[in-house]
Scaffold this motif. Structure first.
Motif, PDB file in Angstrom:
ATOM      1  N   TRP A 144      43.577  49.093  42.259  1.00  0.00           N
ATOM      2  CA  TRP A 144      43.530  47.689  42.660  1.00  0.00           C
ATOM      3  C   TRP A 144      43.899  46.737  41.533  1.00  0.00           C
ATOM      4  O   TRP A 144      44.784  45.906  41.696  1.00  0.00           O
ATOM      5  CB  TRP A 144      42.128  47.394  43.199  1.00  0.00           C
ATOM      6  CG  TRP A 144      41.962  46.019  43.731  1.00  0.00           C
ATOM      7  CD1 TRP A 144      42.286  45.601  44.972  1.00  0.00           C
ATOM      8  CD2 TRP A 144      41.448  44.886  43.045  1.00  0.00           C
ATOM      9  NE1 TRP A 144      42.007  44.280  45.115  1.00  0.00           N
ATOM     10  CE2 TRP A 144      41.487  43.807  43.941  1.00  0.00           C
ATOM     11  CE3 TRP A 144      40.968  44.664  41.761  1.00  0.00           C
ATOM     12  CZ2 TRP A 144      41.054  42.542  43.598  1.00  0.00           C
ATOM     13  CZ3 TRP A 144      40.526  43.402  41.419  1.00  0.00           C
ATOM     14  CH2 TRP A 144      40.576  42.363  42.331  1.00  0.00           C
ATOM     15  N   ALA A 145      43.255  46.838  40.404  1.00  0.00           N
ATOM     16  CA  ALA A 145      43.488  45.887  39.314  1.00  0.00           C
ATOM     17  C   ALA A 145      44.931  45.955  38.817  1.00  0.00           C
ATOM     18  O   ALA A 145      45.579  44.929  38.618  1.00  0.00           O
ATOM     19  CB  ALA A 145      42.517  46.137  38.173  1.00  0.00           C
ATOM     20  N   PHE A 146      45.453  47.158  38.623  1.00  0.00           N
ATOM     21  CA  PHE A 146      46.833  47.302  38.159  1.00  0.00           C
ATOM     22  C   PHE A 146      47.810  46.774  39.196  1.00  0.00           C
ATOM     23  O   PHE A 146      48.734  46.026  38.875  1.00  0.00           O
ATOM     24  CB  PHE A 146      47.165  48.766  37.856  1.00  0.00           C
ATOM     25  CG  PHE A 146      48.629  48.969  37.534  1.00  0.00           C
ATOM     26  CD1 PHE A 146      49.084  48.766  36.237  1.00  0.00           C
ATOM     27  CD2 PHE A 146      49.535  49.332  38.510  1.00  0.00           C
ATOM     28  CE1 PHE A 146      50.438  48.919  35.934  1.00  0.00           C
ATOM     29  CE2 PHE A 146      50.888  49.494  38.218  1.00  0.00           C
ATOM     30  CZ  PHE A 146      51.331  49.287  36.919  1.00  0.00           C
ATOM     31  N   TYR A 147      47.650  47.155  40.445  1.00  0.00           N
ATOM     32  CA  TYR A 147      48.626  46.817  41.477  1.00  0.00           C
ATOM     33  C   TYR A 147      48.756  45.310  41.665  1.00  0.00           C
ATOM     34  O   TYR A 147      49.856  44.801  41.892  1.00  0.00           O
ATOM     35  CB  TYR A 147      48.247  47.496  42.802  1.00  0.00           C
ATOM     36  CG  TYR A 147      49.315  47.340  43.853  1.00  0.00           C
ATOM     37  CD1 TYR A 147      50.576  47.910  43.682  1.00  0.00           C
ATOM     38  CD2 TYR A 147      49.083  46.623  45.009  1.00  0.00           C
ATOM     39  CE1 TYR A 147      51.574  47.763  44.630  1.00  0.00           C
ATOM     40  CE2 TYR A 147      50.070  46.471  45.969  1.00  0.00           C
ATOM     41  CZ  TYR A 147      51.309  47.040  45.777  1.00  0.00           C
ATOM     42  OH  TYR A 147      52.295  46.885  46.729  1.00  0.00           O
ATOM     43  N   PHE A 148      47.667  44.586  41.555  1.00  0.00           N
ATOM     44  CA  PHE A 148      47.725  43.143  41.793  1.00  0.00           C
ATOM     45  C   PHE A 148      47.861  42.317  40.515  1.00  0.00           C
ATOM     46  O   PHE A 148      47.966  41.103  40.572  1.00  0.00           O
ATOM     47  CB  PHE A 148      46.510  42.697  42.601  1.00  0.00           C
ATOM     48  CG  PHE A 148      46.531  43.246  43.988  1.00  0.00           C
ATOM     49  CD1 PHE A 148      47.392  42.736  44.944  1.00  0.00           C
ATOM     50  CD2 PHE A 148      45.734  44.313  44.335  1.00  0.00           C
ATOM     51  CE1 PHE A 148      47.457  43.264  46.213  1.00  0.00           C
ATOM     52  CE2 PHE A 148      45.779  44.847  45.607  1.00  0.00           C
ATOM     53  CZ  PHE A 148      46.638  44.324  46.552  1.00  0.00           C
ATOM     54  N   SER A 149      47.911  42.962  39.366  1.00  0.00           N
ATOM     55  CA  SER A 149      48.020  42.217  38.110  1.00  0.00           C
ATOM     56  C   SER A 149      49.470  41.843  37.819  1.00  0.00           C
ATOM     57  O   SER A 149      50.407  42.427  38.366  1.00  0.00           O
ATOM     58  CB  SER A 149      47.456  43.051  36.956  1.00  0.00           C
ATOM     59  OG  SER A 149      48.270  44.193  36.745  1.00  0.00           O
ATOM     60  N   ASP A 150      49.634  40.872  36.958  1.00  0.00           N
ATOM     61  CA  ASP A 150      50.949  40.452  36.452  1.00  0.00           C
ATOM     62  C   ASP A 150      51.967  40.289  37.576  1.00  0.00           C
ATOM     63  O   ASP A 150      53.061  40.861  37.545  1.00  0.00           O
ATOM     64  CB  ASP A 150      51.469  41.463  35.417  1.00  0.00           C
ATOM     65  CG  ASP A 150      50.513  41.631  34.258  1.00  0.00           C
ATOM     66  OD1 ASP A 150      49.947  40.621  33.799  1.00  0.00           O
ATOM     67  OD2 ASP A 150      50.313  42.780  33.820  1.00  0.00           O
TER      68      ASP A 150
END
Length: 191
Positions: A144-150
């Protein structure tokens, strides 16, 4: 093995002409959708809560209905299987009728889908820390955190490590490419 997602069109022969994928790296980088995106779209049917993309659309004021409608297109192989297991001629006719009705509902949807994707990209791009304001997505397998970051940065190669922003931009890029090749109707294809 996993489930992949791509886009089908009403004129695949023209859109996916032999020169289309001459450079597979270029194709993936510009148009590839990740397995995380596939999971994200498909999760609509796996959660008993408000679907994730719908929550995001509501959060930023974008109607994502045209995107979700791309999911239910009755593929020929699915229709054939459903017809084979139908018990009566009435059931077979209903399956065919429902499939035709769904196809008609999607007819000419490319502009609606491009508009929804463009609106999502514009509104999500204005949010500096997207993961912090998104509703928690329970057990999202893509990280979740990686996919929606940056959101503004393309993190992946067009497939494996794409983030949400890259997947949306790649989807929009493909839809615009397909429209330039005279596609008018688009839907998700899984495989």
């Amino acid at each position: 093995m996993g489930l992949d997602i791509s886009i089908a069109t009403n004129n695949d022969e023209e859109v996916y002409s032999p020169d289309y994928d001459d450079d597979i790296h270029d194709y993936c980088h510009k148009h590839g959708l990740s397995r995380a995106f596939c999971s994200f779209i498909y999760r609509r049917y796996l959660t008993r809560y408000c679907p994730d993309l719908k929550q995001i659309g509501e959060l930023v004021g974008v109607d994502i209905t045209p995107i979700y409608l791309m999911h239910g297109y009755p593929a020929d192989v699915v229709l054939e299987s459903a017809i084979k297991v139908a018990q009566t001629q009435e059931e077979r006719q209903k399956i065919l009728h429902d499939a035709e009705a769904y196809k008609k509902k999607l007819e000419g949807n490319i502009d609606l889908v491009i508009a929804a994707i463009s609106d999502l990209i514009a509104k999500l791009s204005a949010i500096k820390d997207l993961p912090s304001i998104l509703p928690q997505i329970d057990s999202f397998s893509g990280g979740w955190a990686f996919y929606f970051s940056d959101f503004e940065i393309d993190k992946g190669d067009g497939y494996i490590a794409n983030n949400f922003g890259q997947d949306l931009r790649n989807l929009k890029s493909f839809l615009e490419f397909a429209k330039n090749k005279n596609a008018t109707t688009v839907w998700f294809r899984y495989g």
